[in-house]
Design a protein around this motif. Structure first.
Motif, PDB file in Angstrom:
ATOM      1  N   GLU A 174      37.011  36.634  30.351  1.00 51.95           N
ATOM      2  CA  GLU A 174      36.376  35.490  30.996  1.00 51.95           C
ATOM      3  C   GLU A 174      37.385  34.442  31.454  1.00 51.95           C
ATOM      4  OE1 GLU A 174      32.298  35.431  28.370  1.00 51.95           O
ATOM      5  OE2 GLU A 174      34.259  35.562  27.419  1.00 51.95           O
ATOM      6  N   LEU A 202      38.313  33.877  35.189  1.00 49.10           N
ATOM      7  CA  LEU A 202      37.317  33.345  36.123  1.00 49.10           C
ATOM      8  C   LEU A 202      37.658  31.902  36.472  1.00 49.10           C
ATOM      9  CD1 LEU A 202      34.197  34.807  34.324  1.00 49.10           C
ATOM     10  CD2 LEU A 202      34.811  35.329  36.691  1.00 49.10           C
ATOM     11  N   GLU A 260      33.203  30.584  42.807  1.00 41.63           N
ATOM     12  CA  GLU A 260      33.806  31.222  41.636  1.00 41.63           C
ATOM     13  C   GLU A 260      34.579  32.456  42.075  1.00 41.63           C
ATOM     14  OE1 GLU A 260      32.149  31.359  37.428  1.00 41.63           O
ATOM     15  OE2 GLU A 260      31.680  33.387  38.132  1.00 41.63           O
ATOM     16  N   LYS A 303      37.430  35.666  40.533  1.00 40.81           N
ATOM     17  CA  LYS A 303      38.015  36.329  39.378  1.00 40.81           C
ATOM     18  C   LYS A 303      39.298  37.032  39.792  1.00 40.81           C
ATOM     19  CE  LYS A 303      37.077  39.230  35.359  1.00 40.81           C
ATOM     20  NZ  LYS A 303      36.074  40.003  34.591  1.00 40.81           N
TER      21      LYS A 303
END
Length: 398
Positions: free
Chosen positions: A204, A207, A270, A272
């Motif tokens: 995570e 991200l 967002e 990643k």
């Protein structure tokens, strides 16, 4: 600065509560409304709060409600939407509302595109923004042929994520192998339309979020960047622990994308970072304040106040630099995520405590307005307990 114009905030989730607090502490009169369930949990002493009709199922009633409210306020109010359903409603009825409220949104076609993940990824590809491989499912018959193209594990993702999460509280479903694709698709399709997407590996903390506010002339007035440390639900969910940090690649990519789209108002993207090729890949975009935006205020970028000043013609000076290293925590959600990871053998209690260390901004708790924290925390814990009890009944475990 002049604060004679009131503000109206739609949605009393943690997101909306953060908007209310950031404005009220500047001396602005705030009115906040939501449907009954969220109002009962999120009502705050920093605003005049009330119940309003549902933005999806009772649109005409809500429009009448807001027109009457606007007429009663005396001054043109600055309007904020803290959830996707309210964003869509305001955009749809922008002509009827614009005489009584000040607000700024991109064109309605863009609003529809960011709420429909199929259109979102078409936009990204059109503008050469790297993103995961995405497959649109028009008929279930496509699944068999797609199985030969897909790399497993992959994910099923809702086309309309806001509505889907209200039904099932899932942002994505991992499909481990081709043999289970059709079965899993049939199970989750009943809750809403789905697409299939490549699963980008990595934790995570890979991200990154880019939050911005562009004014009517597409001047960048506010900029804030951060990265996730933990999500709720774990792995695929909304932020429960965030860190204020500047990551230049996602920032440059996100701002350029918003500028190309002429994305006026709030925009939150967002990304990643893909460990396989080091490329920052686009995941989603929202046209509203975001869940952890109160972290930006703690870091010197009060993006909600910048919006207020801009909407009331006060030409705020842009703020694009931020304090780094401050954490934002939605404590009950972060605790529930930890418990799931602990159960899976992926995190210990002391690792969780270490994650929380350092200077923090809380999503809900403040000494001058504690009740939303207690009501929402209890609701989350009760729902988690009820879910575990139902699961034990299904499996026959005590």
């Amino acid at each position: 600065m002049q604060h004679e114009h009131p503000a109206v905030v739609l949605c009393l989730s943690a997101n909306g509560i953060g908007v209310v607090r950031s404005l009220r502490r500047k001396g602005i009169s705030v009115y906040a409304y939501d449907i009954k369930e969220r109002y009962q949990l999120g009502r705050t002493r920093h605003a005049v709060c009330g119940i309003c009709p549902h933005p999806t199922y009772n649109q005409e009633e809500l429009l009448t409600f807001l027109i009457r409210l606007g007429e009663s306020l005396g001054k043109k109010a600055v309007l904020y939407a803290a959830s996707d359903d309210f964003v869509y409603f305001i955009s749809k009825f922008r002509e009827s509302l614009s005489g009584l409220y000040s607000f700024l949104l991109p064109d309605h076609t863009l609003i529809e595109a960011v709420l429909d993940k199929r259109l979102t990824y078409e936009l990204a590809r059109k503008h050469n923004i790297p993103c995961p491989k995405t497959y649109i499912i028009n008929h279930e018959d496509q699944l068999e042929s797609l199985s030969n193209e897909l790399t497993f594990p992959c994910i099923l993702k809702p086309v309309f994520s806001d509505d889907y999460r209200k039904r099932l509280n899932k942002k994505a479903i991992i499909i481990e192998k081709a043999e289970t694709l059709q079965q899993e698709y049939r199970i989750y399709r009943q809750y809403g339309e789905l697409l299939i997407q490549e699963l980008i590996p990595g934790n995570e903390d890979q991200l990154y979020g880019v939050g911005a506010f562009f004014d009517e002339k597409m001047n960048l007035i506010g900029l804030f960047t951060s990265k996730k440390l933990q999500q709720f639900p774990p792995y695929f969910g909304s932020a429960s622990l965030m860190l204020s940090t500047r990551e230049e690649t996602s920032t440059e990519l996100g701002i350029a994308f918003l500028e190309e789209l002429q994305f006026k108002g709030f925009g939150k993207l967002e990304f990643k970072k893909d460990p396989r090729d080091g490329v920052m890949k686009f995941l989603e975009i929202n046209a509203r304040t975001w869940l952890s935006h109160s972290l930006s205020t703690a870091c010197g970028v009060n993006i909600c106040y910048l919006y207020y000043l801009s909407m009331t013609g006060q030409d705020p000076q842009p703020i694009t630099n931020q304090k780094e290293g401050i954490k934002w925590v939605y404590l009950v959600r972060d605790f529930l995520s930890f418990r799931q990871k602990e159960k899976n053998g992926e995190m210990t209690f002391w690792e969780w405590i270490k994650n929380l260390s350092g200077k923090r901004e809380y999503a809900l708790f403040t000494w001058d307005d504690p009740m939303p924290f207690f009501r929402i925390t209890f609701n989350h814990l009760y729902n988690a307990w009820k879910s575990r009890r139902e699961q034990r009944k299904r499996t026959g475990k005590r």
